[in-house]
Scaffold this motif. Structure first.
Motif, PDB file in Angstrom:
ATOM      1  N   GLU A  22     -23.816 -61.534 -43.649  1.00 49.90           N
ATOM      2  CA  GLU A  22     -22.686 -61.598 -44.572  1.00 49.90           C
ATOM      3  C   GLU A  22     -22.700 -60.432 -45.562  1.00 49.90           C
ATOM      4  O   GLU A  22     -23.651 -59.651 -45.617  1.00 49.90           O
ATOM      5  CB  GLU A  22     -22.729 -62.919 -45.358  1.00 49.90           C
ATOM      6  CG  GLU A  22     -22.760 -64.172 -44.509  1.00 49.90           C
ATOM      7  CD  GLU A  22     -21.400 -64.529 -43.925  1.00 49.90           C
ATOM      8  OE1 GLU A  22     -20.476 -63.698 -43.951  1.00 49.90           O
ATOM      9  OE2 GLU A  22     -21.267 -65.669 -43.447  1.00 49.90           O
ATOM     10  N   THR A  23     -21.645 -60.338 -46.369  1.00 49.36           N
ATOM     11  CA  THR A  23     -21.554 -59.338 -47.420  1.00 49.36           C
ATOM     12  C   THR A  23     -22.448 -59.739 -48.595  1.00 49.36           C
ATOM     13  O   THR A  23     -22.359 -60.866 -49.083  1.00 49.36           O
ATOM     14  CB  THR A  23     -20.109 -59.197 -47.913  1.00 49.36           C
ATOM     15  OG1 THR A  23     -19.267 -58.846 -46.803  1.00 49.36           O
ATOM     16  CG2 THR A  23     -19.988 -58.128 -48.980  1.00 49.36           C
ATOM     17  N   ILE A  24     -23.305 -58.829 -49.031  1.00 47.38           N
ATOM     18  CA  ILE A  24     -24.218 -59.096 -50.141  1.00 47.38           C
ATOM     19  C   ILE A  24     -23.772 -58.248 -51.327  1.00 47.38           C
ATOM     20  O   ILE A  24     -23.574 -57.035 -51.193  1.00 47.38           O
ATOM     21  CB  ILE A  24     -25.675 -58.766 -49.773  1.00 47.38           C
ATOM     22  CG1 ILE A  24     -26.038 -59.384 -48.417  1.00 47.38           C
ATOM     23  CG2 ILE A  24     -26.617 -59.240 -50.877  1.00 47.38           C
ATOM     24  CD1 ILE A  24     -25.909 -60.893 -48.343  1.00 47.38           C
ATOM     25  N   ILE A  25     -23.626 -58.882 -52.485  1.00 47.96           N
ATOM     26  CA  ILE A  25     -22.999 -58.232 -53.643  1.00 47.96           C
ATOM     27  C   ILE A  25     -23.903 -58.324 -54.866  1.00 47.96           C
ATOM     28  O   ILE A  25     -24.465 -59.389 -55.153  1.00 47.96           O
ATOM     29  CB  ILE A  25     -21.650 -58.913 -53.967  1.00 47.96           C
ATOM     30  CG1 ILE A  25     -20.716 -58.868 -52.755  1.00 47.96           C
ATOM     31  CG2 ILE A  25     -20.990 -58.257 -55.187  1.00 47.96           C
ATOM     32  CD1 ILE A  25     -19.547 -59.830 -52.864  1.00 47.96           C
ATOM     33  N   LEU A  26     -24.022 -57.219 -55.578  1.00 50.88           N
ATOM     34  CA  LEU A  26     -24.669 -57.186 -56.889  1.00 50.88           C
ATOM     35  C   LEU A  26     -23.585 -56.894 -57.915  1.00 50.88           C
ATOM     36  O   LEU A  26     -22.854 -55.905 -57.789  1.00 50.88           O
ATOM     37  CB  LEU A  26     -25.737 -56.093 -56.932  1.00 50.88           C
ATOM     38  CG  LEU A  26     -26.459 -55.895 -58.273  1.00 50.88           C
ATOM     39  CD1 LEU A  26     -27.345 -57.099 -58.591  1.00 50.88           C
ATOM     40  CD2 LEU A  26     -27.300 -54.612 -58.249  1.00 50.88           C
ATOM     41  N   ALA A  27     -23.452 -57.753 -58.925  1.00 47.73           N
ATOM     42  CA  ALA A  27     -22.374 -57.613 -59.905  1.00 47.73           C
ATOM     43  C   ALA A  27     -22.921 -57.612 -61.320  1.00 47.73           C
ATOM     44  O   ALA A  27     -23.941 -58.238 -61.614  1.00 47.73           O
ATOM     45  CB  ALA A  27     -21.359 -58.742 -59.748  1.00 47.73           C
ATOM     46  N   ALA A  28     -22.207 -56.906 -62.198  1.00 49.37           N
ATOM     47  CA  ALA A  28     -22.527 -56.850 -63.628  1.00 49.37           C
ATOM     48  C   ALA A  28     -21.221 -56.948 -64.407  1.00 49.37           C
ATOM     49  O   ALA A  28     -20.161 -56.573 -63.900  1.00 49.37           O
ATOM     50  CB  ALA A  28     -23.257 -55.556 -63.972  1.00 49.37           C
ATOM     51  N   PRO A  29     -21.258 -57.468 -65.632  1.00 42.06           N
ATOM     52  CA  PRO A  29     -20.029 -57.597 -66.423  1.00 42.06           C
ATOM     53  C   PRO A  29     -19.592 -56.277 -67.038  1.00 42.06           C
ATOM     54  O   PRO A  29     -20.413 -55.494 -67.508  1.00 42.06           O
ATOM     55  CB  PRO A  29     -20.411 -58.608 -67.507  1.00 42.06           C
ATOM     56  CG  PRO A  29     -21.887 -58.415 -67.685  1.00 42.06           C
ATOM     57  CD  PRO A  29     -22.428 -58.036 -66.336  1.00 42.06           C
ATOM     58  N   THR A  30     -18.301 -56.026 -67.020  1.00 46.39           N
ATOM     59  CA  THR A  30     -17.693 -54.892 -67.692  1.00 46.39           C
ATOM     60  C   THR A  30     -16.469 -55.402 -68.427  1.00 46.39           C
ATOM     61  O   THR A  30     -15.450 -55.718 -67.801  1.00 46.39           O
ATOM     62  CB  THR A  30     -17.274 -53.795 -66.691  1.00 46.39           C
ATOM     63  OG1 THR A  30     -18.433 -53.344 -65.982  1.00 46.39           O
ATOM     64  CG2 THR A  30     -16.657 -52.605 -67.409  1.00 46.39           C
ATOM     65  N   ARG A  31     -16.578 -55.551 -69.734  1.00 46.18           N
ATOM     66  CA  ARG A  31     -15.527 -56.122 -70.573  1.00 46.18           C
ATOM     67  C   ARG A  31     -15.155 -57.505 -70.044  1.00 46.18           C
ATOM     68  O   ARG A  31     -15.964 -58.406 -70.069  1.00 46.18           O
ATOM     69  CB  ARG A  31     -14.326 -55.184 -70.656  1.00 46.18           C
ATOM     70  CG  ARG A  31     -13.476 -55.413 -71.904  1.00 46.18           C
ATOM     71  CD  ARG A  31     -12.296 -54.484 -71.991  1.00 46.18           C
ATOM     72  NE  ARG A  31     -11.595 -54.653 -73.243  1.00 46.18           N
ATOM     73  CZ  ARG A  31     -10.403 -54.132 -73.488  1.00 46.18           C
ATOM     74  NH1 ARG A  31      -9.789 -53.404 -72.572  1.00 46.18           N
ATOM     75  NH2 ARG A  31      -9.821 -54.325 -74.652  1.00 46.18           N
ATOM     76  N   ASP A  32     -13.937 -57.700 -69.506  1.00 42.31           N
ATOM     77  CA  ASP A  32     -13.542 -59.018 -69.014  1.00 42.31           C
ATOM     78  C   ASP A  32     -13.560 -59.084 -67.498  1.00 42.31           C
ATOM     79  O   ASP A  32     -12.947 -59.959 -66.898  1.00 42.31           O
ATOM     80  CB  ASP A  32     -12.157 -59.415 -69.540  1.00 42.31           C
ATOM     81  CG  ASP A  32     -11.081 -58.420 -69.129  1.00 42.31           C
ATOM     82  OD1 ASP A  32     -11.416 -57.370 -68.529  1.00 42.31           O
ATOM     83  OD2 ASP A  32      -9.888 -58.683 -69.405  1.00 42.31           O
ATOM     84  N   GLN A  33     -14.288 -58.167 -66.862  1.00 43.40           N
ATOM     85  CA  GLN A  33     -14.353 -58.094 -65.409  1.00 43.40           C
ATOM     86  C   GLN A  33     -15.801 -58.184 -64.923  1.00 43.40           C
ATOM     87  O   GLN A  33     -16.735 -57.829 -65.641  1.00 43.40           O
ATOM     88  CB  GLN A  33     -13.753 -56.770 -64.902  1.00 43.40           C
ATOM     89  CG  GLN A  33     -12.309 -56.541 -65.307  1.00 43.40           C
ATOM     90  CD  GLN A  33     -11.342 -57.391 -64.519  1.00 43.40           C
ATOM     91  OE1 GLN A  33     -11.398 -57.431 -63.295  1.00 43.40           O
ATOM     92  NE2 GLN A  33     -10.439 -58.072 -65.214  1.00 43.40           N
TER      93      GLN A  33
END
Length: 219
Positions: free
Chosen positions: A65-76
């Protein structure tokens, strides 16, 4: 100020996050000492031998599957790094993809780590904004969902921003320069639903193996 609209949006983001400050005329911008960490904190994560990269590669190989690393940027929630899926029927998302913190799976995982005052501010700004008539957010319902994420240690979304897509996400046991990070497995909702427990265990095992954190199993 001589800035284009896109530049103004970026400047507003950096101002809110403490990387820029206004000049005396309130129209010019100057960097703060914090700007020196903008690239410094993320670059080591994305080198080929970095533990987070190896962890994401392992999960991609194990799940397809798709593996994602995410971090907050303002309201996104910004997708900092993405390992593409290898399955025939796969979701297509790339790094720098942005999803709303308030209305996406990894966004709400990231929100679960934030102080109540910040969450209240985001909800108020959304509900007073141009999209409130289409999608108004109940702060009390959101708080119940975030409390459940904190208790379970993960979130499962089967009706994502992308039609037909699903996602399992959890916080990583680390922050960099005060920025929380979330890990997600994304795919078609039907597959996420049927393999939910398997994927959760694979995520816990990968985080434990690469980041040396003991994760308790959650039902």
């Amino acid at each position: 100020s001589g800035l284009e609209p896109a530049d103004l949006s970026l400047a507003a983001n950096l101002l809110e996050m403490g990387y820029l400050r206004h000049g005396p005329d309130q129209r010019t911008y100057f960097p703060t000492p914090r700007v020196t960490v903008l690239g410094a904190w993320i670059e080591p994560l994305l080198t080929p031998g970095a533990e987070i990269m190896r962890m994401m590669s392992d999960l991609g190989n194990e799940t397809g599957e798709t593996i994602i690393l995410a971090a907050p940027t303002r309201d996104q929630a910004q997708y900092v790094h993405v390992v593409p899926a290898t399955t025939t029927m796969r979701m297509h998302v790339g790094p720098r993809t942005m999803r709303p913190l308030l209305a996406s799976g990894l966004g709400r995982v990231l929100l679960s780590s934030m102080p109540q005052e910040k969450i209240n501010h985001l909800v108020m700004r959304h509900n007073n904004g141009p999209f409130a008539n289409e999608y108004r957010i109940s702060n009390s319902a959101l708080q119940r969902e975030l409390a459940a994420i904190r208790t379970k240690g993960y979130a499962v979304v089967l009706r994502g921003v992308t039609p037909g897509a699903g996602l399992i996400g959890m916080l990583l046991p680390m922050e960099l320069s005060g920025v929380p990070l979330a890990l997600g497995i994304g795919g078609w909702a039907k597959e996420i639903r049927s393999r939910q427990q398997e994927y959760l265990q694979l995520m816990r095992d990968a985080i434990n193996r690469h980041l040396r954190r003991d994760f308790r199993s959650a039902a």
